[in-house]
Structures are given as structure tokens and as C-alpha cells.
Write a protein that holds these residues in place. Structure first.
Motif, PDB file in Angstrom:
ATOM      1  N   ALA A  36       0.805  -1.224   0.000  1.00 40.55           N
ATOM      2  CA  ALA A  36       0.000   0.000   0.000  1.00 40.55           C
ATOM      3  C   ALA A  36       0.838   1.274   0.000  1.00 40.55           C
ATOM      4  O   ALA A  36       0.311   2.358   0.181  1.00 40.55           O
ATOM      5  CB  ALA A  36      -0.962   0.014   1.178  1.00 40.55           C
ATOM      6  N   VAL A  37       2.150   1.167  -0.210  1.00 38.70           N
ATOM      7  CA  VAL A  37       2.997   2.349  -0.302  1.00 38.70           C
ATOM      8  C   VAL A  37       3.306   2.608  -1.773  1.00 38.70           C
ATOM      9  O   VAL A  37       3.869   1.762  -2.453  1.00 38.70           O
ATOM     10  CB  VAL A  37       4.309   2.166   0.494  1.00 38.70           C
ATOM     11  CG1 VAL A  37       5.238   3.347   0.254  1.00 38.70           C
ATOM     12  CG2 VAL A  37       4.008   2.019   1.973  1.00 38.70           C
ATOM     13  N   GLU A  38       2.905   3.772  -2.267  1.00 37.53           N
ATOM     14  CA  GLU A  38       3.155   4.114  -3.664  1.00 37.53           C
ATOM     15  C   GLU A  38       4.573   4.658  -3.797  1.00 37.53           C
ATOM     16  O   GLU A  38       4.968   5.562  -3.066  1.00 37.53           O
ATOM     17  CB  GLU A  38       2.139   5.152  -4.125  1.00 37.53           C
ATOM     18  CG  GLU A  38       2.130   5.390  -5.622  1.00 37.53           C
ATOM     19  CD  GLU A  38       0.985   6.290  -6.043  1.00 37.53           C
ATOM     20  OE1 GLU A  38       1.154   7.026  -7.031  1.00 37.53           O
ATOM     21  OE2 GLU A  38      -0.067   6.260  -5.382  1.00 37.53           O
ATOM     22  N   ARG A  39       5.338   4.094  -4.714  1.00 37.79           N
ATOM     23  CA  ARG A  39       6.719   4.546  -4.879  1.00 37.79           C
ATOM     24  C   ARG A  39       6.974   4.950  -6.324  1.00 37.79           C
ATOM     25  O   ARG A  39       6.387   4.392  -7.255  1.00 37.79           O
ATOM     26  CB  ARG A  39       7.713   3.463  -4.451  1.00 37.79           C
ATOM     27  CG  ARG A  39       7.701   2.192  -5.279  1.00 37.79           C
ATOM     28  CD  ARG A  39       8.641   1.159  -4.674  1.00 37.79           C
ATOM     29  NE  ARG A  39       8.666  -0.095  -5.410  1.00 37.79           N
ATOM     30  CZ  ARG A  39       9.622  -0.437  -6.261  1.00 37.79           C
ATOM     31  NH1 ARG A  39      10.622   0.384  -6.496  1.00 37.79           N
ATOM     32  NH2 ARG A  39       9.581  -1.603  -6.887  1.00 37.79           N
ATOM     33  N   ALA A  40       7.850   5.917  -6.490  1.00 41.59           N
ATOM     34  CA  ALA A  40       8.171   6.420  -7.821  1.00 41.59           C
ATOM     35  C   ALA A  40       9.065   5.432  -8.557  1.00 41.59           C
ATOM     36  O   ALA A  40       9.911   4.763  -7.964  1.00 41.59           O
ATOM     37  CB  ALA A  40       8.858   7.772  -7.712  1.00 41.59           C
ATOM     38  N   SER A  45      12.325   2.830 -17.026  1.00 37.93           N
ATOM     39  CA  SER A  45      12.580   1.459 -16.582  1.00 37.93           C
ATOM     40  C   SER A  45      11.736   0.470 -17.369  1.00 37.93           C
ATOM     41  O   SER A  45      10.690   0.808 -17.934  1.00 37.93           O
ATOM     42  CB  SER A  45      12.282   1.323 -15.088  1.00 37.93           C
ATOM     43  OG  SER A  45      10.894   1.474 -14.841  1.00 37.93           O
ATOM     44  N   ARG A  46      12.193  -0.771 -17.405  1.00 33.40           N
ATOM     45  CA  ARG A  46      11.479  -1.817 -18.141  1.00 33.40           C
ATOM     46  C   ARG A  46      10.067  -2.010 -17.601  1.00 33.40           C
ATOM     47  O   ARG A  46       9.117  -2.223 -18.361  1.00 33.40           O
ATOM     48  CB  ARG A  46      12.262  -3.132 -18.056  1.00 33.40           C
ATOM     49  CG  ARG A  46      11.630  -4.275 -18.838  1.00 33.40           C
ATOM     50  CD  ARG A  46      12.503  -5.514 -18.790  1.00 33.40           C
ATOM     51  NE  ARG A  46      12.701  -5.989 -17.433  1.00 33.40           N
ATOM     52  CZ  ARG A  46      11.831  -6.779 -16.791  1.00 33.40           C
ATOM     53  NH1 ARG A  46      10.711  -7.153 -17.381  1.00 33.40           N
ATOM     54  NH2 ARG A  46      12.082  -7.188 -15.565  1.00 33.40           N
ATOM     55  N   LEU A  47       9.903  -1.923 -16.277  1.00 30.95           N
ATOM     56  CA  LEU A  47       8.583  -2.120 -15.686  1.00 30.95           C
ATOM     57  C   LEU A  47       7.617  -1.010 -16.086  1.00 30.95           C
ATOM     58  O   LEU A  47       6.457  -1.267 -16.422  1.00 30.95           O
ATOM     59  CB  LEU A  47       8.700  -2.189 -14.163  1.00 30.95           C
ATOM     60  CG  LEU A  47       9.398  -3.427 -13.587  1.00 30.95           C
ATOM     61  CD1 LEU A  47       9.543  -3.297 -12.078  1.00 30.95           C
ATOM     62  CD2 LEU A  47       8.635  -4.699 -13.941  1.00 30.95           C
ATOM     63  N   LYS A  77       5.928   9.871 -16.435  1.00 31.52           N
ATOM     64  CA  LYS A  77       5.860   9.680 -14.987  1.00 31.52           C
ATOM     65  C   LYS A  77       5.295   8.299 -14.701  1.00 31.52           C
ATOM     66  O   LYS A  77       4.380   7.847 -15.390  1.00 31.52           O
ATOM     67  CB  LYS A  77       4.979  10.762 -14.346  1.00 31.52           C
ATOM     68  CG  LYS A  77       4.936  10.715 -12.825  1.00 31.52           C
ATOM     69  CD  LYS A  77       4.079  11.850 -12.278  1.00 31.52           C
ATOM     70  CE  LYS A  77       4.026  11.813 -10.752  1.00 31.52           C
ATOM     71  NZ  LYS A  77       3.167  12.896 -10.205  1.00 31.52           N
ATOM     72  N   ALA A  78       5.842   7.637 -13.690  1.00 31.14           N
ATOM     73  CA  ALA A  78       5.364   6.299 -13.337  1.00 31.14           C
ATOM     74  C   ALA A  78       5.553   6.058 -11.847  1.00 31.14           C
ATOM     75  O   ALA A  78       6.602   6.375 -11.284  1.00 31.14           O
ATOM     76  CB  ALA A  78       6.110   5.232 -14.137  1.00 31.14           C
ATOM     77  N   THR A  79       4.520   5.533 -11.215  1.00 27.58           N
ATOM     78  CA  THR A  79       4.604   5.093  -9.826  1.00 27.58           C
ATOM     79  C   THR A  79       3.978   3.711  -9.733  1.00 27.58           C
ATOM     80  O   THR A  79       3.230   3.284 -10.617  1.00 27.58           O
ATOM     81  CB  THR A  79       3.880   6.050  -8.858  1.00 27.58           C
ATOM     82  OG1 THR A  79       2.495   6.140  -9.236  1.00 27.58           O
ATOM     83  CG2 THR A  79       4.500   7.436  -8.895  1.00 27.58           C
TER      84      THR A  79
END
Length: 279
Positions: A36-40, A45-47, A77-79
């Protein structure tokens, strides 16, 4: 007693000095991958890039428009957030390009959830168009009329060829293959494995008496990062302004037939019966 009283200030001072040097009480910090922790994420990145492509696969399939196909431009932007008992959810902002001209096609916001259970990624995507929607519809209608008025069914192979060349006459059926295979690629993708359509190995048009267009395809999918080439057979029915109807089976799926959304069960059963010999 007097000596003890005199030593108290010195003792208190010593205790204060010692406490100042002690580390602060330990705090149970959560690691960046904690539930439940959103991280940058690094947008390159490949993901992050893989999740954006999955979102576009779903978009291209649902748009059902060979003239409005989009390719991934750049992830801005991606998280990511790990949801206990559910899976990994990605939040994405990215640009897109026209699939053929590579011109700017607009930006998108999307979420992609890779579920823990074995099921396709759950995608929610919203895009801004730089190309006029009426123009896209007119191009689709023009392409449809060209294919529908064929006096002989289209039959082709190796599109594009090994040098990347494609005859203009095959561009419409190739674009339809991209739209239809987007369903396969969206459904088969996982957090660690993604797909590109590499080549149309063969295509055959079936002449129908109704308004729809129908094609049988044999398609090569390029699996990443394994570099495997997967052979799939796809049956596609298209009518402008309507959802694509797709059925497919891939060699890696032990010839399990998959049904794309929009394909009525009765119609699908009839097509399977009529075309089974072509599989």
C-alpha cells in the motif's frame, strides 16, 4: 552529605551529555516496496515502459480503428503500489505516436493492475487526441470500402517481408492485424513479460454476405525479454464503429482458444465450426 550535594550538578551534566550522544529511538520505517505504499519508478525502466505498452494494447483493441492505432512515445511519470491480496498497480503518464507516421498522437493517463491470480491485466486508460476523430473515422470508412469492394479475397504472406518492406495493398490488413493482435498482447502480458507483433505470416479474407469484414491470420508475436517468437492464429471480424471480434489460439497456449470481447458466443461457435480446418 555536602559532598554528595555538590556532585549532583556534575552527575546531571554527565547524563545529559551521554543522552545527547545516544541514537534516537528506532522508528519502524516501511521499505519502499511495502504494501500500500506508492513509490516512484524511473520512467524509462522496463517495468514502467512495459506497463505503458500493456495499456496501449488495451486502447488499440478497444478503439477498433486501424487508422487510429497508437504506439508508445515516452513515459513521463510512473509510480507503483503493491496492493495486498490483489497485485501490483502502476500509475502512468505517457505520450503516444501514430503507429505508421510516428507523428505525435497525444498523451495518455493510465493505471495497470497486474493481478496475483491468473487473469489479464486490468487497464484503465484515458487519452487526448491530437488527430481529429472525424478524420480517423473517415479514414476507417475509406479503408473499409476498399476492402469490402474486393472482387477477389485478399491472400498474403510475410507482411512485412524479411527486409521490412510492405506492399501498399497489404497495409490495411496489416493495420487490422495490429488492432486485433493488441487483444492477444494485452491478455497475455504479465508484469515481467510483454509482446510486440512481429509479422503477419499469412492472411486470408473471407467473403461475407453481411456488412462485416472477416480475416484469418497467422501472426508472429515477439515475446520480451525472452526473445521468443510465438506463432498465433487469429480470426478477426471488423465493421467500422463496432467493437472488434477476435478469437485466437497460440502454440504456447496448448491450442487453447481465447475469445475477445465483442464476439458473440453464437457467432463465435459458427466461425469455429466453419474455419476449423484453417487452424
Amino acid at each position: 552529605m555536602q559532598g554528595l550535594g555538590a556532585s549532583l550538578p556534575a552527575l546531571l551534566l554527565l547524563l545529559l551529555l551521554l543522552s545527547a550522544q545516544l541514537p534516537p529511538p528506532a522508528v519502524a520505517d516501511q521499505p519502499p516496496w511495502a504494501p500500500a505504499v506508492e513509490r516512484a519508478l524511473d520512467p524509462g525502466s522496463r517495468l514502467a515502459v512495459g506497463a505503458a505498452r500493456v495499456a496501449l494494447h488495451k486502447y488499440n483493441f478497444q478503439a477498433a480503428s486501424p487508422s487510429g492505432l497508437r504506439a508508445l512515445g515516452q513515459v513521463r511519470k510512473a509510480t507503483m503500489k503493491s496492493i495486498p491480496g490483489t497485485g501490483q498497480k502502476y500509475y502512468l503518464q505517457f505520450t503516444t505516436e501514430d503507429y505508421r507516421s510516428r507523428e505525435n498522437a497525444g498523451s495518455c493517463l493510465a493505471t495497470v493492475l497486474y493481478p496475483k491470480k491468473k487473469s489479464p491485466p486490468a487497464v484503465n486508460i484515458k487519452c487526448i487526441n491530437t488527430k481529429d476523430q472525424n478524420q480517423i473515422q473517415e479514414e476507417d470508412n475509406r479503408l473499409y470500402r476498399k476492402l469490402k469492394h474486393q472482387t477477389k479475397p485478399i491472400i498474403g504472406s510475410n507482411i512485412p517481408d524479411s527486409f521490412g518492406n510492405m506492399e501498399p495493398a497489404f497495409e490495411p490488413v496489416w493495420a487490422l492485424a495490429v488492432a486485433g493482435s493488441s487483444y492477444m498482447m494485452w491478455e497475455k502480458s504479465t508484469e515481467k513479460v510483454g509482446y510486440f507483433m512481429s509479422q503477419v505470416k499469412s492472411v486470408k479474407q473471407w467473403m461475407r454476405k453481411d456488412d462485416s469484414l472477416e480475416f484469418d491470420y497467422t501472426i508472429l508475436l515477439h515475446e520480451m525479454p525472452t526473445q521468443d517468437m510465438i506463432l498465433c492464429h487469429m480470426r478477426l471480424i471488423w465493421l467500422p464503429g463496432r467493437p472488434l471480434k477476435v478469437k485466437y489460439t497460440c502454440e504456447s497456449d496448448s491450442h487453447r482458444l481465447e475469445d475477445g470481447s465483442g464476439m458473440e458466443s453464437g457467432s463465435a461457435a459458427g466461425i469455429i465450426h466453419e474455419r476449423e480446418e484453417n487452424f
